[in-house]
Design a protein around this motif. Structure first.
Motif, PDB file in Angstrom:
ATOM      1  N   ASP A 179       0.849  -1.195   0.000  1.00  0.00           N
ATOM      2  CA  ASP A 179       0.000   0.000   0.000  1.00  0.00           C
ATOM      3  C   ASP A 179       0.887   1.248   0.000  1.00  0.00           C
ATOM      4  O   ASP A 179       1.699   1.444   0.897  1.00  0.00           O
ATOM      5  N   ALA A 181      -0.137   4.447   0.147  1.00  0.00           N
ATOM      6  CA  ALA A 181      -0.830   5.634   0.645  1.00  0.00           C
ATOM      7  C   ALA A 181       0.146   6.560   1.361  1.00  0.00           C
ATOM      8  O   ALA A 181       1.070   6.109   2.052  1.00  0.00           O
ATOM      9  N   THR A 182      -0.069   7.863   1.217  1.00  0.00           N
ATOM     10  CA  THR A 182       0.788   8.853   1.862  1.00  0.00           C
ATOM     11  C   THR A 182       0.418   8.994   3.341  1.00  0.00           C
ATOM     12  O   THR A 182      -0.610   8.480   3.798  1.00  0.00           O
ATOM     13  N   GLN A 185      -2.965  10.557   3.613  1.00  0.00           N
ATOM     14  CA  GLN A 185      -4.041   9.615   3.311  1.00  0.00           C
ATOM     15  C   GLN A 185      -4.279   8.650   4.459  1.00  0.00           C
ATOM     16  O   GLN A 185      -5.427   8.324   4.788  1.00  0.00           O
ATOM     17  N   TRP A 186      -3.214   8.193   5.084  1.00  0.00           N
ATOM     18  CA  TRP A 186      -3.372   7.303   6.239  1.00  0.00           C
ATOM     19  C   TRP A 186      -4.031   8.030   7.405  1.00  0.00           C
ATOM     20  O   TRP A 186      -4.848   7.459   8.127  1.00  0.00           O
ATOM     21  N   VAL A 188      -6.261  10.349   7.281  1.00  0.00           N
ATOM     22  CA  VAL A 188      -7.701  10.384   7.010  1.00  0.00           C
ATOM     23  C   VAL A 188      -8.323   9.020   7.295  1.00  0.00           C
ATOM     24  O   VAL A 188      -9.399   8.914   7.907  1.00  0.00           O
ATOM     25  N   ARG A 189      -7.673   7.954   6.870  1.00  0.00           N
ATOM     26  CA  ARG A 189      -8.211   6.606   7.040  1.00  0.00           C
ATOM     27  C   ARG A 189      -8.419   6.248   8.510  1.00  0.00           C
ATOM     28  O   ARG A 189      -9.375   5.558   8.860  1.00  0.00           O
ATOM     29  N   GLU A 194      -3.017  14.882  10.149  1.00  0.00           N
ATOM     30  CA  GLU A 194      -1.653  14.472   9.792  1.00  0.00           C
ATOM     31  C   GLU A 194      -0.655  14.913  10.862  1.00  0.00           C
ATOM     32  O   GLU A 194       0.269  14.171  11.207  1.00  0.00           O
TER      33      GLU A 194
END
Length: 284
Positions: A179, A181-182, A185-186, A188-189, A194
């Protein structure tokens, strides 16, 4: 030389040795081709798992440990842990009474095994369970403990978070290490900003997200490469576009490309030479 062999598929292996009334009990364990797994458990004595062939994967609450050939994992007394392996493996196990383990680290760690320490452990494995404490065998055990206390600590550890949101991130990447994902992005998940995620990662790991993910890839790749999988296959499965990118990451983390690292380990194993200490480098 006779060695006491136990089956790594048998979870009672270390428990039985735990009951023998000696400061140190050394046993050899083998696995042929089937996968094996020991559920979470603890020992009264501390346990040293020294891998001669194959790779052992051990989990405790604080992280995941990888034990490639010519490395040893020290698990202090009373530490709950689970272990598993696959394929051919050969391991020496030492069960060490807490009364004589005071000079050893108080936490789990991987240790480099020198040529002398290898020979001492190999000799101890040939001793009867109730060896003479006051004789030559007891003196060798004392020397073994002295050498073990001086063994350099290696960094083959993947820290695991306690925060449930970060644990979701870690579990997701363990399940799908490719994966890409930046960090944002993580965040948000898992329902964090951040900035908060970055701060919490540093508090729990002392590592940035990029360094933690790199260490994850090193740990997972070592498990597979030691079983004979190709660098190309491992690189693609971890999400790298080609083997070159993976090799660059591995060299940055460990100080050697994977082929050289594994060849040095194999050479040290066959010649019982002292392996070079490995420290994962601190780049971003």
């Amino acid at each position: 030389m006779k060695r006491h062999r136990l089956d790594m598929h048998d979870p009672s292996m270390a428990r039985d040795a735990d009951m023998i009334p000696r400061a140190v009990v050394a046993v050899g364990a083998t696995s042929t081709s089937e996968s094996w797994e020991h559920a979470q458990h603890a020992h009264r004595k501390g346990q040293l798992m020294y891998t001669l062939r194959g790779v052992i994967h051990c989990e405790i609450e604080a992280g995941i440990w990888i034990v490639p050939p010519q490395c040893a994992l020290w698990i202090p007394s009373g530490t709950f842990h689970a272990a598993r392996g696959a394929g051919e493996a050969e391991v020496y196990c030492l069960l060490i009474d807490p009364d004589v383990a005071g000079a050893l680290p108080p936490q789990c760690c991987t240790l480099a095994v020198s040529g002398l320490l290898h020979e001492l452990i190999s000799k101890a494995v040939s001793f009867p369970p109730l060896y003479e404490v006051d004789g030559a065998q007891g003196r060798l055990i004392g020397t073994l403990l002295d050498e073990l206390a001086q063994a350099p600590i290696e960094d083959l550890h993947l820290p695991m978070p306690l925060d449930p949101r970060l644990r979701r991130l870690a579990d997701s990447l363990l399940a799908n290490p490719s994966d890409k994902a930046t960090l944002g992005q993580w965040a948000v998940r898992i329902g964090m900003s951040e900035r908060s995620m970055t701060r919490l990662l540093l508090e729990e790991f002392g590592l940035s997200f990029g360094r933690w993910r790199r260490q994850l890839h090193v740990i997972l790749s070592l498990q597979r490469l030691a079983k004979g999988e190709s660098v190309q296959r491992v690189a693609l499965d971890l999400g790298y576009e080609n083997a070159s990118g993976f090799i660059t990451m591995f060299r940055k983390a460990v100080g050697q490309p994977p082929a050289r690292y594994l060849a040095d380990r194999a050479g040290a194993s066959s010649a019982t030479a002292a392996p070079a200490a490995i420290a994962l480098h601190s780049g971003s």
